[in-house]
Design a protein around this motif. Structure first.
Motif, PDB file in Angstrom:
ATOM      1  N   ALA A 174      -4.203   2.455  -2.831  1.00 45.75           N
ATOM      2  CA  ALA A 174      -3.477   2.208  -1.576  1.00 45.75           C
ATOM      3  C   ALA A 174      -4.459   2.043  -0.422  1.00 45.75           C
ATOM      4  O   ALA A 174      -4.321   1.132   0.407  1.00 45.75           O
ATOM      5  CB  ALA A 174      -2.514   3.358  -1.296  1.00 45.75           C
ATOM      6  N   VAL A 175      -5.476   2.913  -0.377  1.00 45.03           N
ATOM      7  CA  VAL A 175      -6.465   2.846   0.707  1.00 45.03           C
ATOM      8  C   VAL A 175      -7.242   1.531   0.613  1.00 45.03           C
ATOM      9  O   VAL A 175      -7.458   0.849   1.626  1.00 45.03           O
ATOM     10  CB  VAL A 175      -7.425   4.069   0.654  1.00 45.03           C
ATOM     11  CG1 VAL A 175      -8.554   3.918   1.665  1.00 45.03           C
ATOM     12  CG2 VAL A 175      -6.654   5.356   0.927  1.00 45.03           C
ATOM     13  N   ALA A 179       0.839  -1.207   0.000  1.00 50.48           N
ATOM     14  CA  ALA A 179       0.000   0.000   0.000  1.00 50.48           C
ATOM     15  C   ALA A 179       0.873   1.256   0.000  1.00 50.48           C
ATOM     16  O   ALA A 179       0.587   2.226  -0.704  1.00 50.48           O
ATOM     17  CB  ALA A 179      -0.910  -0.007   1.224  1.00 50.48           C
ATOM     18  N   LYS A 180       1.976   1.229   0.771  1.00 53.63           N
ATOM     19  CA  LYS A 180       2.873   2.397   0.831  1.00 53.63           C
ATOM     20  C   LYS A 180       3.483   2.673  -0.552  1.00 53.63           C
ATOM     21  O   LYS A 180       3.641   3.814  -0.962  1.00 53.63           O
ATOM     22  CB  LYS A 180       3.988   2.162   1.862  1.00 53.63           C
ATOM     23  CG  LYS A 180       3.534   2.479   3.294  1.00 53.63           C
ATOM     24  CD  LYS A 180       4.360   1.787   4.344  1.00 53.63           C
ATOM     25  CE  LYS A 180       5.647   2.485   4.672  1.00 53.63           C
ATOM     26  NZ  LYS A 180       6.312   1.858   5.840  1.00 53.63           N
ATOM     27  N   LEU A 181       3.817   1.575  -1.239  1.00 56.77           N
ATOM     28  CA  LEU A 181       4.400   1.707  -2.577  1.00 56.77           C
ATOM     29  C   LEU A 181       3.376   2.333  -3.533  1.00 56.77           C
ATOM     30  O   LEU A 181       3.698   3.243  -4.313  1.00 56.77           O
ATOM     31  CB  LEU A 181       4.845   0.329  -3.075  1.00 56.77           C
ATOM     32  CG  LEU A 181       5.609   0.306  -4.409  1.00 56.77           C
ATOM     33  CD1 LEU A 181       6.913   1.075  -4.289  1.00 56.77           C
ATOM     34  CD2 LEU A 181       5.896  -1.136  -4.838  1.00 56.77           C
ATOM     35  N   LEU A 182       2.129   1.867  -3.445  1.00 52.66           N
ATOM     36  CA  LEU A 182       1.065   2.429  -4.295  1.00 52.66           C
ATOM     37  C   LEU A 182       0.877   3.918  -4.006  1.00 52.66           C
ATOM     38  O   LEU A 182       0.747   4.738  -4.914  1.00 52.66           O
ATOM     39  CB  LEU A 182      -0.259   1.680  -4.039  1.00 52.66           C
ATOM     40  CG  LEU A 182      -0.373   0.279  -4.641  1.00 52.66           C
ATOM     41  CD1 LEU A 182      -1.552  -0.456  -4.029  1.00 52.66           C
ATOM     42  CD2 LEU A 182      -0.535   0.359  -6.168  1.00 52.66           C
ATOM     43  N   TRP A 183       0.876   4.240  -2.698  1.00 50.99           N
ATOM     44  CA  TRP A 183       0.666   5.640  -2.293  1.00 50.99           C
ATOM     45  C   TRP A 183       1.793   6.526  -2.844  1.00 50.99           C
ATOM     46  O   TRP A 183       1.559   7.596  -3.387  1.00 50.99           O
ATOM     47  CB  TRP A 183       0.608   5.723  -0.760  1.00 50.99           C
ATOM     48  CG  TRP A 183       0.311   7.088  -0.230  1.00 50.99           C
ATOM     49  CD1 TRP A 183       1.218   8.062   0.070  1.00 50.99           C
ATOM     50  CD2 TRP A 183      -0.983   7.656   0.040  1.00 50.99           C
ATOM     51  NE1 TRP A 183       0.576   9.197   0.523  1.00 50.99           N
ATOM     52  CE2 TRP A 183      -0.775   8.976   0.517  1.00 50.99           C
ATOM     53  CE3 TRP A 183      -2.291   7.180  -0.061  1.00 50.99           C
ATOM     54  CZ2 TRP A 183      -1.822   9.819   0.892  1.00 50.99           C
ATOM     55  CZ3 TRP A 183      -3.337   8.023   0.314  1.00 50.99           C
ATOM     56  CH2 TRP A 183      -3.106   9.320   0.780  1.00 50.99           C
ATOM     57  N   ALA A 184       3.036   6.021  -2.719  1.00 47.53           N
ATOM     58  CA  ALA A 184       4.197   6.806  -3.167  1.00 47.53           C
ATOM     59  C   ALA A 184       4.184   6.996  -4.681  1.00 47.53           C
ATOM     60  O   ALA A 184       4.668   8.009  -5.195  1.00 47.53           O
ATOM     61  CB  ALA A 184       5.481   6.118  -2.733  1.00 47.53           C
ATOM     62  N   SER A 185       3.598   6.016  -5.404  1.00 50.33           N
ATOM     63  CA  SER A 185       3.607   6.155  -6.871  1.00 50.33           C
ATOM     64  C   SER A 185       2.339   6.840  -7.385  1.00 50.33           C
ATOM     65  O   SER A 185       1.991   6.753  -8.558  1.00 50.33           O
ATOM     66  CB  SER A 185       3.805   4.785  -7.535  1.00 50.33           C
ATOM     67  OG  SER A 185       2.821   3.891  -7.060  1.00 50.33           O
ATOM     68  N   GLY A 186       1.627   7.512  -6.471  1.00 52.11           N
ATOM     69  CA  GLY A 186       0.510   8.354  -6.912  1.00 52.11           C
ATOM     70  C   GLY A 186      -0.823   7.635  -7.024  1.00 52.11           C
ATOM     71  O   GLY A 186      -1.814   8.205  -7.467  1.00 52.11           O
TER      72      GLY A 186
END
Length: 723
Positions: free
Chosen positions: A29-30, A17-24
């Motif tokens: 991510a949620v 999820a953190k990776l998804l969040w960082a890549s926009g």
């Protein structure tokens, strides 16, 4: 798992999820975290990670709007049931409720502006019972609770908590004054009730929080000595008394100027606190109070002293302490601490250190010493004092510490150093925030700070910054070497400026032909045999110049001529001094300052082959990002100006017959400008107001303003825009 370790399932889901969040991909991510939390097998296998995943879910959902208020309330309730003793969980719960409070306040202001007339349909769109006042108590409670369990967020939670408390107190005080004249509405009575409740809550928190936690808020507390609400004011004075009593040597330097304030109420309050602390101090410490008082009086005399001219009516360059200031000489040695930046800065315990009696709590005052125990005290003062040549004739005074070291200070007359002091507090806080941000930590971004001690509203002392030389001095020396700068040069420049003044761009084009950029040569000469050190110094210059440029723009710092910008001869750092031209005062000068910061041809030359594209631009963007994401914490430092207004504001308004309300109004107007800049709106200077820009857009726009020849050509001629 057989070895007793939790399964990686939940931790893995969080990392994805953190990776998804960082890549926009915020929405995905949620959803990813929510799905993992919905799986009982994962949550039961690793309850600790699940609880922190829940906190992350709450923070992210609030940011993306994927959950409604009621749902988020449940998530936070669940998080706090598992992480009752976590600073992080309590802090984020407080921050979320604080956002709700701000949102409700904004809507109330809009309603008041429309005369309270919204239609029934509009009303149905949000909770009509949702009043900003309903959140205050919880927000303050959660912020205060977070401070009991850790200090990672202390520079955000403590100032914000105090600001909220002071604001609600001021509101209640206004109602009380009104109550004597007319009946209060139920809402106003509620405000009063909440103010009293919050104050009593904070009173009990003040007892349970270790005293050193309040040290970062010292400027905020001293600026509210005369708070209009009686209960609030009493608690502020009680806190200051406890701080003076427990940390006398460090806190006395802050109280010295308060005691000499031109505001009689403030001076009286500070005097009472000092007297009470002195009476209850151990007998060995009592002389310290009288010594610091006498020392401050003598230093004020040194600041204002005008030595007699020497032979041939030449201004004196030095004078003797023994002959001119015998009482000052007699005061040493004394118990008063040498007021250096390092000695005055409190340190908070590391996160790993806990209270022996209760592992959830931060260490007690007995277990952690916020200041170094063996501080250097004043052993003697060197006899020779140098008088500097600038207009106000500041003096350079050298103190010898009990550790045998020499400490130089600048004694400055006719200057309200509270601006410089607040600026140093601002930069100290920014340094802490820069150290926490990954992009800026990687580049080791920071600003050089030094101690500033106002002695009263016109005089003060400043810690001397060693190993530095003025930017103008460096550039001028290089021009002299090239034969470009002679005794006639300034006269020629003046005549040329008179002739070409009506066309600023032509004037800049012509003058730049005469003075080529040379600053890169200073770096080459200084580190000529050490290529790695040369590169390091040039990078340090680019980093510090960029951070200062952005900070200067945000707080409206003007008068950045070549003598107020110093270069460190050891590291290449750019160091700014003299902050008397803050809050866009440069726009009110006879020749208004048209540029947001100094980015003249020589500074661009010192940045290396890429000029301002590259390192400088990137660091500007990172700095703006940090400033903007922590605007509340930074604003709380500047808010002290509203309640401890500057002399120049009060002088100007008293002369025109204005009241204190006018000073406060002016301060609030300045803060509003700063808030806009922290939201990405370019205001002030020659810029037409813009819509909020991204950090990249704001940085580029500002740099364009700063290097524009048309703007540089309209600057005051001796600002030397060609240097």
């Amino acid at each position: 798992d057989g070895d007793g370790r939790p399964s990686p399932g939940m931790a893995l889901a969080v990392e994805q999820a953190k990776l998804l969040w960082a890549s926009g991909k915020q929405y995905r991510a949620v959803v990813e975290i929510q799905e993992a939390l919905n799986d009982p097998a994962l949550t039961n296998a690793d309850p600790k990670t699940s609880s922190s995943a829940q906190l992350r879910l709450a923070r992210w959902s609030a940011a993306t709007g994927q959950k409604q208020k009621k749902e988020l309330q449940e998530v936070y309730k669940s998080v706090l049931s598992h992480q009752k003793f976590s600073e992080k969980a309590n802090f984020h719960a407080a921050k979320w409720m604080d956002d709700l409070y701000k949102d409700a306040t904004r809507r109330e202001q809009q309603r008041a502006a429309q005369g309270g007339s919204e239609t029934t349909r509009q009303r149905r769109n949000y909770d009509v019972d949702e009043k900003s006042i309903d959140y205050v108590e919880d927000v303050i409670k959660f912020y205060a609770t977070s401070l009991r369990y850790g200090h990672r967020h202390v520079y955000e939670s403590l100032p914000r908590m105090l600001t909220l408390w002071f604001d609600i107190g001021a509101l209640a005080a206004a109602h009380e004054a009104k109550d004597r004249r007319q009946q209060l509405t139920p809402e106003q009575q509620k405000d009063r009730k909440v103010a009293l409740k919050v104050t009593s809550d904070l009173k009990s928190f003040a007892q349970s929080l270790p005293l050193y936690v309040w040290l970062p808020a010292l400027p905020q507390l001293t600026s509210r000595l005369c708070h209009p609400h009686q209960e609030v004011s009493n608690l502020v004075r009680e806190m200051l008394y406890r701080l003076v009593k427990h940390f006398p040597n460090h806190v006395l330097w802050s109280m010295v100027s308060m005691k000499r304030s031109k505001d009689p109420g403030r001076a009286q309050a500070a005097e009472k606190i000092m007297e009470r602390a002195k009476e209850t101090a151990p007998p060995a410490l009592r002389p310290l109070f009288d010594q610091s008082d006498a020392l401050a009086d003598q230093l004020i005399r040194v600041c204002a002293f005008q030595p007699k001219n020497g032979p041939n009516n030449r201004p004196a360059k030095t004078f003797s302490v023994k002959t001119e200031f015998a009482p000052l000489k007699r005061l040493t040695p004394c118990q008063v601490m040498v007021p250096g930046q390092v000695a005055l800065t409190p340190s908070l315990p590391p996160p790993t250190m806990r209270n022996a009696a209760n592992k959830h709590l931060v260490p007690s005052v007995v277990e952690w010493s916020a200041f170094n125990q063996d501080v250097a005290t004043i052993a003697s003062i060197e006899d020779e004092v140098t008088v500097l040549a600038s207009l106000q004739k500041p003096k350079k005074l050298t103190i010898v510490g009990s550790d045998g070291q020499k400490y130089a200070f600048l004694c400055k007359p006719k200057d309200d150093l509270r601006k410089d002091l607040r600026m140093m507090e601002f930069t100290t806080m920014l340094n802490r925030l820069l150290a926490r941000d990954p992009s800026s930590r990687k580049r080791r971004l920071y600003l050089r700070t030094f101690a500033v001690m106002p002695l009263n509203e016109d005089n003060g002392i400043i810690e001397w910054v060693p190993n530095t030389t003025g930017l103008r001095h460096v550039i001028q020396a290089l021009y002299v070497q090239d034969g470009i700068y002679t005794k006639q040069t300034l006269g020629d420049v003046k005549r040329m400026h008179e002739r070409l003044k009506p066309t600023p761009t032509t004037w800049m084009n012509e003058i730049l032909k005469k003075f080529p950029p040379v600053l890169h040569r200073w770096f080459l000469n200084r580190w000529k045999d050490r290529p790695a050190a040369w590169h390091g110094a040039r990078t340090a210059f680019a980093h510090t110049a960029a951070v200062w440029s952005m900070v200067g723009h945000v707080v409206g710092l003007g008068d950045r001529h070549g003598e107020n910008i110093l270069l460190d001869q050891e590291s290449g750092d750019c160091v700014h001094v003299d902050f008397s031209c803050l809050f866009d005062k440069g726009l009110e000068l006879e020749t208004p300052e048209m540029v947001p910061f100094r980015l003249t041809q020589n500074i661009v030359d010192g940045l290396g082959a890429a000029g301002y594209e590259g390192t400088f631009m990137r660091v500007c963007e990172i700095t703006l990002g940090v400033l903007r994401s922590h605007r509340e914490a930074l604003m709380s430092v500047l808010e002290t100006f509203v309640h401890d207004p500057l002399v120049e504001w009060t002088k100007g308004s008293k002369a025109k017959g204005h009241s204190d309300a006018a000073d406060t109004g002016r301060a609030k107007e300045q803060l509003e400008k700063i808030r806009s800049r922290l939201e990405g709106v370019v205001v002030g200077v020659g810029a037409a107001p813009s819509l909020p820009l991204s950090c990249q857009g704001q940085a580029r726009r500002l740099i364009e303003e700063a290097v524009s020849r048309s703007n540089l050509g309209r600057m005051y001629v001796w600002w030397m825009s060609w240097n």
